[in-house]
Write an enzyme that holds these catalytic residues in place. Structure first.
Site, mmCIF file in Angstrom:
data_model
loop_
_atom_site.group_PDB
_atom_site.id
_atom_site.type_symbol
_atom_site.label_atom_id
_atom_site.label_comp_id
_atom_site.label_asym_id
_atom_site.label_seq_id
_atom_site.Cartn_x
_atom_site.Cartn_y
_atom_site.Cartn_z
ATOM 1 N N SER B 325 0.900 -1.344 0.132
ATOM 2 C CA SER B 325 0.029 -0.757 -0.050
ATOM 3 C C SER B 325 1.077 1.497 -0.551
ATOM 4 O O SER B 325 2.058 1.014 0.592
ATOM 5 C CB SER B 325 -1.134 -0.055 1.788
ATOM 6 O OG SER B 325 -1.683 -1.579 1.078
ATOM 7 N N HIS B 407 -7.510 -0.444 6.408
ATOM 8 C CA HIS B 407 -6.668 -1.099 6.350
ATOM 9 C C HIS B 407 -7.060 -2.326 8.097
ATOM 10 O O HIS B 407 -7.181 -2.815 8.345
ATOM 11 C CB HIS B 407 -5.742 -1.667 5.348
ATOM 12 C CG HIS B 407 -5.975 -1.757 4.761
ATOM 13 N ND1 HIS B 407 -6.482 -2.857 3.421
ATOM 14 C CD2 HIS B 407 -4.981 -1.205 3.349
ATOM 15 C CE1 HIS B 407 -6.652 -2.627 1.987
ATOM 16 N NE2 HIS B 407 -5.632 -1.177 1.847
#
Lengths: 468, 468, 468, 468
Positions: B325, B407
């Site tokens: 990410s 997340h």
């Protein structure tokens, strides 16, 4: 200690709910009291510890900190337990859902205060939002999370079907029922329904459901249902992605060249197939809801309109859309109103009727309806009474007959009464064998609907003439 | 007469709404006043007569006496008008929806009184239901009826996408936005979403949308997207029956045999296809929401969980599920906090850093991040700062970084920082080229989520050690 | 020992074939001799033992006592081997198929004797059957069994594509080629082909194949192919269940309101989409075969006819079906025939032409074709020459130009010549930029086809007038 | 003039065939003579002019100059005529196909001469091709063109089904039959068949066909067929794209945990569903061909093998694949061979048998088979006889029993005889109630098939021991 007592105790032992129940904290928990007093606890109900365990499980499902997927997993466990639970145990689950997952009273109170203060200020919009969301109960979240799983919708619809027959006696179930109906109304909203044709090429498992669900004219065999799916027929149902193999409602249509006057030719398995190219008229001769749990979520109007659209596309030559319908409440109504109806007759007709009856009562004579010839004063009297029943009798401003209520509410009008339209024992018993056509005149649906709403039932001139 | 004036007048000319607006009748219609005062009416807006016509049309849609199908037809006309309308005309529609279709204040007041009286009595349930339904505004019905038509959902989602950027400045739009979000939350509920794999065998028109919507690592060409759909990749999206060709959200996954440390190898179109049979790790390297109008309706968590389930079924040998990410907020944060971070360094390290910087500021030195060798004190400092940023910095109790928020909120933990993970100009600008892996440890998702909710970010020991 | 020698020896070492080769056993195996003499054996070919092994494998596939499924399994092994084999090794497989799996000469001889005796007797039918089945070689069975497996058809089509370019030099491959073509002719018979529309909603992997296979006007990019699949275009292909993702042939159609005169507007990605509701004309502007291995198995005629049927159903208002076609052989023909054509000109025109050429040769002048104005005698000469080329020049009774041969053979006629129809370098080089419309007049297809078969090319009066 | 005479005359009146019939031109047209002599012309046959017209139509179909599409259109007309034609008229069509569309004798002769000359030269391959194509009759082309149309395959399969029962008496039909079978063999080749599971979710119209086609154990009702499609059952069929709704062959499988010994439990509609997770054994208890017209085109072996593959994939725990089969020829064989079997018995057993029979003949005693207890010498004798019938009796080297022939030819072995396996009247009449399991031992299929081909029937040791 009797069952009610140990339940009361078990409630007391329960850990406090994630959010407090709506009652004011200083009040002596009146709902629980009421439950204590009214629930006849049966030995088959849950033990206190099992009840506590179930509550904890439901709280686990409701937990806003848990992911949808995890909550779905937890809901699955409850559903598995429910599948094996007995009636009393299931009631315990309902009770917990009603009693322990209500909106948060504190938050409701605060939101109301905010709303009151904001009325007419720029904050009014935000305050409205806050108040509405305060009313979203944890119960809503629990139910939504049951629906996460593929079988969840099935579970909830069945749960409500189980619960509905209890509502009358046990009004404490109302909030749960209302919550379910509200959720179903958005989930089963018409745009999410798929109109699908059902034919002899449809899955046998689906056609078997038609046999099982048909509510108007019982399907007696596979040969019977095959006849109803012949090339000169159409059958359409609404389906929902969450209940993929289940027709929520379905309608059976015959494509013929006249306004059907009786059901027997339509159900005759031996009858030759009609030439569909010559069809001018679509006859809706049966429409059945299949899911008791979806009561109050209405699809019927939309189904008919969508089917009409679909048929017009496939058969541009169709000129007339009408039903051939039972009159289920007629004979029951007549039993109570025969005398009043007789009294309305002009002198001469009354005399003729009396002569024809020869002392027999109308209800008794109605038994022989099928045998009456066209000139019979009794037959005339029955037809006039049916016209009155369908054309004038209202209940709280709406048509008295349930089938009439449905079709007239959709914008149809009463088109024609058919003597001996349904000569079956059921037909005789319900309506002296009479059937009725409701006509869907596409250019006048809204006009007719408005008339019905205003309490003036739209009738054809033919039916109008039968009125006294 | 200026624009605001004529609009005020035009409002006055409007026929009374089907149901009165929520303001008390004796009050001088404060919302309208406010609108009058704040709306800068532009010449492109509707004339009073057109405004009246539009209101009549919307009332026609809202009319509870009209069938769903007819209401859908009327909604279609409004949608057709809207498609051709200019920005100011569209605002007029919003205004009418906000101002003229609010809940019925009388009924709300009565329902509240009823509810207050019923609290703690057996009637409480019924009273709750009444109060909730009093809050169902005619606006809700209008919006639902827009959705009856196939294109209606598309229309409403686009309308909200248009409206969202205006919200900040014009809070009077809030109720309309809230109503839309509430409807979308039930309509787009996870059980109604279909998880579909997107591959090179998917429709070109769909793949074209990936190119258009990809929000993390831009897709540069058809060769680029083909690489991302190779046999060692997976791409999944959620689809809704009402927007059948539109991925609402999609995720791109690489199946490899290690925890990916950089994005470049994954986007390299020339790289050999990995042997999928040896894959041990699923790397989620891009996840994109596509519908601005669905803001606040979250699918991401469910998507990842469902994809993990699907992958485990197809590839039982997978051992590790993680992301690769971006850290979009890091460099912006660092620019403000470099001095404070420096101050935290132990004396010795601070001296080393200062020597290495040679008077340059950290933000300036970060420009050269990719060139720094492994021992560089600046590199160490940047890594430590990133660990601090991801592992400690909260905003209102939640992770500061938006991707981390997503997340970690799903139950992942911060697993590893990757130096030069994204050497693109964008990567350098956002995060000094750093990338991070979030690990989805399937047995600890709820534990990690709970930690995050409690404000303690779960970190691997490797990242933990970077903290000062 | 050279390669040819060791191969000869290796053949001698081979175990006797399941059925003897067709040559008489006492004769010195002439085919093998020939092979020995002509095959230039390369070091990459199989060793004798590998050759023996491969023969045994093929005999295992051919074994009539083995089940289809087992034979399919064995065929799969050979296919796997072939996939990894080099060119010389593959030739060895071809050789074995030709040499070792021919019809059984003994049985052919016996069947012929039987047939001769039975001619004109009641046994003639049975004898005919026996003789025909005697000609079914074990080779046929081997090839059929390759096709049992899903990938088998792909294998055989590719094998023939590999083999075809060799045929000219190595006529010993003819029986294998003929066998394959005969099998393909039944397997790919038109009733087993599915007509499928290819659109922008088709799989990207399929559209990628259009890009790859387009043979008439190269597709330059995804934007180019998207333009060809726009809403005012249609693209159809034939597909076979055994090659499910492969268009065997495809045609691109533009729906417009006139007879297209040039290719550039059709390929212009920026051009506005035409209003399909006003289309009167379907222009077939590209048709491409994709499988070299299916040479001689013709689909084109059926494709066009089926597409015409499909289009007429969807667009009843279409009045005209025509192509916009290249004239690939024109300029090559002109280079050889310019003088003869010039000689045919009437005195006056010839003088004009000569003046306009100013000593330049026609082929040289043709380079400047695009620059010639409408009155130019050179332009007139080129048009007349093209009319002659298409309208009169035959090869063995059939149109000389390959594209003309195809469309005229299907029953089309030459409708119009279009100056500068294809101004691309390829267009200039092939046909001085000229393109032609072939018209499919649905009521005259058989009449036109018969004319073409009789050697009289059907022309429009416009083209007729250009003839000298 | 009798019918035969006018037909002879009508033949003489026919225009010469497109290509001459194979008979030598100087010979007195012997086939026509024979037809004249043997055909009993019935008054319902075609008139000479109608016959001529039909011939012209067929020649139109055969015309090689006509496009596939046009030929298909013409074929459609012939099919429409045939649908309404009587039996005698249909025979006229067959006659024309046999007599008027044979291979061209001249061309056959020339091709043979060419082939003879080319044998052993490099031209041999080309000559072989020419000879084979000379045998492709115009009849083949006619039949192929019938298949162009969607319904064409259906037409041809039905035509052959009509023709097959006539073959024995009228051998002149053989070439037409052979041509059809040859075409069907390529068209219905296994790679073009699709294996499809048939379940209770399959179309009712398809399941109705199972009821109609089931050839082994009659399906008595929809409840019966539903039982056979239960969750512990599987049913698979082969389908062809040209007959999309028609199972060409289908097999019914029960998934249980033992080798089934009797059919009754499998057909018991009330029996509980087996736990499929515990299934170790797949029992193939019924296999039915459905298309009489496809006789000689074999699918059964492939079907079983493909079903085995499919089942192993879905149920890896399956250990045993076997049939539960009838022994249709046993009792008929026993009636003729009882004495010989008795004579083989050892002295002691023969005495026991005679005592048990008490003078009754074996066939008579077999009537009471179901009542015989386990020790009964008659029962022992019947079992021994069945073992002999299945394990030793051959017809032209192949198993005598037709079901045995099928399964043993596929590579199965005789595994177990089941006393009272089929106690139905049909079972008693065919096989004294006996049934047999054939075992498909996947590792020994080829070994067992080879044994059977060599005339040694593979038996389990249990059956082996029953042999005398």
């Amino acid at each position: 200690m009797n069952a009610a007592d140990w339940f009361a105790r078990s409630l007391a032992l329960l850990k406090p709910a994630a959010r407090p129940a709506p009652a004011a904290p200083d009040a002596p928990r009146p709902l629980a009291e009421r439950l204590r007093a009214t629930l006849r606890r049966e030995p088959e109900a849950l033990t206190p510890s099992a009840l506590r365990r179930l509550l904890a499980q439901l709280q686990g499902v409701a937990d806003p900190h848990v992911s949808e997927v995890e909550a779905g997993r937890r809901a699955r466990q409850v559903m598995a337990w429910y599948a094996g639970a007995g009636a009393a145990e299931r009631r315990d689950l309902w009770l917990l859902l009603v009693d322990r997952f209500a909106p948060d009273a504190e938050e409701v109170r605060a939101a109301r205060a905010h709303y009151d203060a904001a009325l007419g200020t720029p904050e009014q919009g935000a305050a409205e939002i806050r108040l509405r969301s305060a009313f979203v109960s944890p119960r809503t979240r629990v139910l939504q999370r049951f629906a996460v799983d593929r079988g969840g919708l099935r579970f909830l619809v069945d749960l409500r079907a189980e619960l509905l027959p209890q509502l009358k006696g046990e009004r404490w179930l109302l909030p749960l029922d209302a919550e379910l109906q509200a959720l179903f109304s958005t989930w089963f909203d018409v745009p999410f329904l798929e109109l699908r044709r059902i034919s002899w090429d449809s899955p046998a498992s689906l056609i078997e459901k038609l046999i099982q669900y048909e509510a108007v004219h019982d399907i007696r065999s596979w040969a019977d249902v095959k006849n109803r799916l012949d090339s000169d027929r159409r059958c359409y149902g609404f389906f929902h992605p969450g209940l993929p193999d289940e027709p929520l409602i379905f309608v059976e249509v015959a494509l013929i060249d006249h306004l059907a006057a009786g059901i027997a030719p339509l159900l005759d398995e031996q009858a030759a197939v009609d030439d569909i190219a010559k069809a001018t008229t679509a006859i809706f001769y049966s429409i059945s809801n299949t899911q008791a749990g979806l009561r109050g979520v209405s699809f019927g109007d939309s189904l008919i309109k969508r089917v009409v659209e679909t048929l017009r596309e496939e058969f541009p030559q169709l000129r007339q859309f009408a039903t051939l319908s039972p009159i289920p409440g007629f004979r029951g109504w007549l039993a109570k109103n025969a005398d009043a109806m007789r009294a309305r007759l002009p002198e001469r007709l009354r005399a003729e009727l009396d002569r024809a009856l020869g002392g027999e009562s109308v209800p008794a004579a109605a038994e022989r309806a099928l045998a009456l010839d066209e000139k019979s004063p009794v037959r005339q009297f029955l037809l006039r009474s049916a016209a009155q029943y369908l054309g004038r009798e209202l209940d709280d401003g709406r048509p008295l007959d349930p089938v009439a209520r449905f079709h007239l509410g959709n914008g149809a009008r009463v088109e024609r009464l058919n003597w001996a339209g349904d000569p079956s024992p059921k037909g005789l018993k319900q309506s002296c064998g009479l059937m009725v056509n409701y006509l869907y005149d596409l250019r006048r649906l809204d006009k007719h609907r408005a008339m019905t709403l205003a309490g003036r039932i739209p009738l054809s001139s033919e039916v109008e003439r039968l009125l006294l």
